[in-house]
Design a protein around this motif. Sequence first.
Motif, mmCIF file in Angstrom:
data_model
loop_
_atom_site.group_PDB
_atom_site.id
_atom_site.type_symbol
_atom_site.label_atom_id
_atom_site.label_comp_id
_atom_site.label_asym_id
_atom_site.label_seq_id
_atom_site.Cartn_x
_atom_site.Cartn_y
_atom_site.Cartn_z
ATOM 1 N N MET A 1 -69.225 -55.694 -28.732
ATOM 2 C CA MET A 1 -69.762 -57.026 -28.438
ATOM 3 C C MET A 1 -71.250 -57.124 -28.783
ATOM 4 S SD MET A 1 -69.796 -59.175 -24.857
ATOM 5 C CE MET A 1 -70.549 -60.787 -24.774
ATOM 6 N N LEU A 2 -71.979 -56.034 -28.596
ATOM 7 C CA LEU A 2 -73.405 -56.040 -28.910
ATOM 8 C C LEU A 2 -73.635 -56.351 -30.381
ATOM 9 C CD1 LEU A 2 -76.349 -55.631 -28.193
ATOM 10 C CD2 LEU A 2 -76.021 -53.162 -28.484
ATOM 11 N N GLU A 3 -72.787 -55.772 -31.251
ATOM 12 C CA GLU A 3 -72.917 -56.018 -32.681
ATOM 13 C C GLU A 3 -72.672 -57.493 -32.994
ATOM 14 O OE1 GLU A 3 -70.877 -54.572 -36.904
ATOM 15 O OE2 GLU A 3 -70.520 -53.436 -35.060
ATOM 16 N N ARG A 4 -71.632 -58.064 -32.384
ATOM 17 C CA ARG A 4 -71.327 -59.492 -32.579
ATOM 18 C C ARG A 4 -72.441 -60.367 -32.023
ATOM 19 N NH1 ARG A 4 -66.562 -62.037 -30.137
ATOM 20 N NH2 ARG A 4 -67.427 -63.840 -31.219
ATOM 21 N N PHE A 5 -72.986 -59.954 -30.883
ATOM 22 C CA PHE A 5 -74.064 -60.710 -30.250
ATOM 23 C C PHE A 5 -75.283 -60.755 -31.178
ATOM 24 C CE2 PHE A 5 -77.895 -60.857 -27.544
ATOM 25 C CZ PHE A 5 -77.651 -62.024 -26.823
ATOM 26 N N ASN A 6 -75.671 -59.594 -31.714
ATOM 27 C CA ASN A 6 -76.826 -59.538 -32.613
ATOM 28 C C ASN A 6 -76.600 -60.378 -33.868
ATOM 29 O OD1 ASN A 6 -78.565 -57.904 -31.100
ATOM 30 N ND2 ASN A 6 -77.528 -56.034 -31.767
ATOM 31 N N LYS A 7 -75.389 -60.326 -34.393
ATOM 32 C CA LYS A 7 -75.059 -61.116 -35.580
ATOM 33 C C LYS A 7 -75.137 -62.603 -35.257
ATOM 34 C CE LYS A 7 -71.521 -61.564 -39.192
ATOM 35 N NZ LYS A 7 -70.186 -61.107 -39.653
ATOM 36 N N HIS A 8 -74.623 -62.986 -34.096
ATOM 37 C CA HIS A 8 -74.663 -64.379 -33.645
ATOM 38 C C HIS A 8 -76.112 -64.864 -33.523
ATOM 39 C CE1 HIS A 8 -74.130 -67.970 -31.263
ATOM 40 N NE2 HIS A 8 -74.573 -67.398 -30.165
ATOM 41 N N ILE A 9 -76.982 -64.042 -32.971
ATOM 42 C CA ILE A 9 -78.384 -64.407 -32.814
ATOM 43 C C ILE A 9 -79.032 -64.601 -34.184
ATOM 44 C CG2 ILE A 9 -80.641 -63.641 -31.993
ATOM 45 C CD1 ILE A 9 -78.690 -64.485 -29.760
ATOM 46 N N ILE A 10 -78.821 -63.676 -35.095
ATOM 47 C CA ILE A 10 -79.425 -63.753 -36.430
ATOM 48 C C ILE A 10 -78.967 -65.009 -37.167
ATOM 49 C CG2 ILE A 10 -79.480 -62.662 -38.717
ATOM 50 C CD1 ILE A 10 -79.317 -59.946 -37.232
ATOM 51 N N GLN A 11 -77.674 -65.336 -37.053
ATOM 52 C CA GLN A 11 -77.118 -66.463 -37.798
ATOM 53 C C GLN A 11 -77.446 -67.818 -37.170
ATOM 54 O OE1 GLN A 11 -72.923 -65.609 -38.069
ATOM 55 N NE2 GLN A 11 -73.164 -64.352 -39.927
ATOM 56 N N ASN A 12 -77.438 -67.880 -35.836
ATOM 57 C CA ASN A 12 -77.514 -69.174 -35.158
ATOM 58 C C ASN A 12 -78.735 -69.390 -34.272
ATOM 59 O OD1 ASN A 12 -74.778 -70.041 -36.063
ATOM 60 N ND2 ASN A 12 -74.121 -68.320 -34.785
ATOM 61 N N LEU A 13 -79.310 -68.302 -33.743
ATOM 62 C CA LEU A 13 -80.422 -68.442 -32.798
ATOM 63 C C LEU A 13 -81.561 -67.475 -33.121
ATOM 64 C CD1 LEU A 13 -78.194 -68.478 -29.564
ATOM 65 C CD2 LEU A 13 -79.150 -70.492 -30.709
ATOM 66 N N PRO A 14 -81.995 -67.393 -34.360
ATOM 67 C CA PRO A 14 -83.000 -66.392 -34.737
ATOM 68 C C PRO A 14 -84.339 -66.567 -34.032
ATOM 69 C CG PRO A 14 -82.708 -67.994 -36.494
ATOM 70 C CD PRO A 14 -81.616 -68.248 -35.499
ATOM 71 N N PHE A 15 -84.636 -67.784 -33.594
ATOM 72 C CA PHE A 15 -85.912 -68.055 -32.939
ATOM 73 C C PHE A 15 -86.067 -67.330 -31.605
ATOM 74 C CE2 PHE A 15 -82.809 -71.351 -32.035
ATOM 75 C CZ PHE A 15 -82.787 -71.384 -30.644
ATOM 76 N N LEU A 16 -84.943 -66.905 -31.007
ATOM 77 C CA LEU A 16 -85.021 -66.197 -29.721
ATOM 78 C C LEU A 16 -85.735 -64.857 -29.862
ATOM 79 C CD1 LEU A 16 -81.507 -66.850 -28.111
ATOM 80 C CD2 LEU A 16 -83.658 -68.090 -27.753
ATOM 81 N N LYS A 17 -85.654 -64.261 -31.042
ATOM 82 C CA LYS A 17 -86.261 -62.946 -31.273
ATOM 83 C C LYS A 17 -87.765 -62.971 -31.034
ATOM 84 C CE LYS A 17 -83.103 -59.921 -32.847
ATOM 85 N NZ LYS A 17 -82.973 -58.534 -32.323
#
Length: 437
Positions: free
Chosen positions: A1-17
């Motif tokens: 799930m962590l891998e999917r979560f990171n991918k989701h953030i990069i694709q859809n919510l990159p500003f959270l980083k």
Amino acid sequence: MLERFNKHIIQNLPFLKESKLLIAISGGIDSVVLMHLCRAANFKFALAHCNFNLRGKESDADEDFIVQLADDLEIEVFVQNFETETYAKTQKLSTQMAARELRYNWFNDLATQLKFDYILTAHHADDDLETFLINLTRGTGLEGFTGIPIINNNTVRPLLPFSRLEIEAYANDNNLKWREDSTNASTKYLRNKIRHEVIPVLKDINLQLLQTFSQTQAFLKDSKAIIDDRIDDVSDKVIKDITEFEIQFDISEIKKLSHPKAYLYELLKVYGFTEWNDVFNLLDAQSGKQVFSETHRLIKDRDYLLLSDLNTEDKQQVITISECDDKIKTTAGVLFFDEADAIFGKDANRIFVDKKKLKFPLTVRHWQEGDYFHPLGMKGKKKLSKYFKDEKMSLLDKEHTLLLCSGDYIIWVIGKRADSRFKVTDKTKKIIKIELK
């Protein structure tokens, strides 16, 4: 799930980083998993926990758990205690709605004061399905079926693509600890009843329920986008004017539409109206007929529907003006009083009067049925109701019109027409300029 979560953030919510985040954490499995995922992703965040004092020692134990968890992981945590039941009674809200209001008000206050960029909550795919079914049982328009938004102003929900089963698997695989809310097992609340009694049946019927539900929501969102585009086009034709007090909808243009009631719903839904048959019936009602929401009023005025905020202004209020006042604040603006040497400039917001003819204190009030005045430039008197009609003023324009008076006499229909009885003549010794700004 962590891998999917990171991918989701990069694709859809990159500003959270690169953002400073505030994670809403209850102590339950969803918010604990969200916190651990954000920590693994190296997000910069603090925690915020609400103790609603609804479950006695259990609520206090949740708070202790969060404080200890934050201490063990060396994470900053904010805790707020609420008297939720008292707030619910005073605000006339359900306990759940009161808790929601208290929670988000506090989160937003924290974000503003401490400059957090976003608030993260742990809503997930099953929550989205539950909300859809709740809206279905209560009745809703298309917007009630398009799902919980992943981004809503400064609130972000990074777990929306993930199911409850995925979250539980991640927690167990990583030996995470969390708190169980005993009320979650109760079917007293509608959401729990749907969660425990309805959704399991639907999942038995369709093992891929969440996936097909997600696809359906995507289609609904596309449909809503098309409708929104159409409403934008229709608004240009239907909205006749937007003034300080009202939005004017052209009834003849509304009636030309294929489904006037449906268009009225789309045009007016954000203003809180619920009695849509009554709204639709206004199209053929007599002038003066009204429909109310909690915040707005829709009134039929000849060829138009007029939308306005609910006017809480006291129509009986009278403002008193003494001879020494040089300015007075009114709902129409500020009135300024100055001596003048001569009359200059023509302006609806400025009049010149003979001071000797004024009887102080002057007053400012709303018009009343039976009021009349002597319009400057005309012979004789005229009822205000007739003047308003001749000027083609709407019902709402009339409501907001103020009068400047000397005793029982009208000096000025403010911002519109002066009374000839107070005009400056060649015998005037002192001229008073009265100006509305």
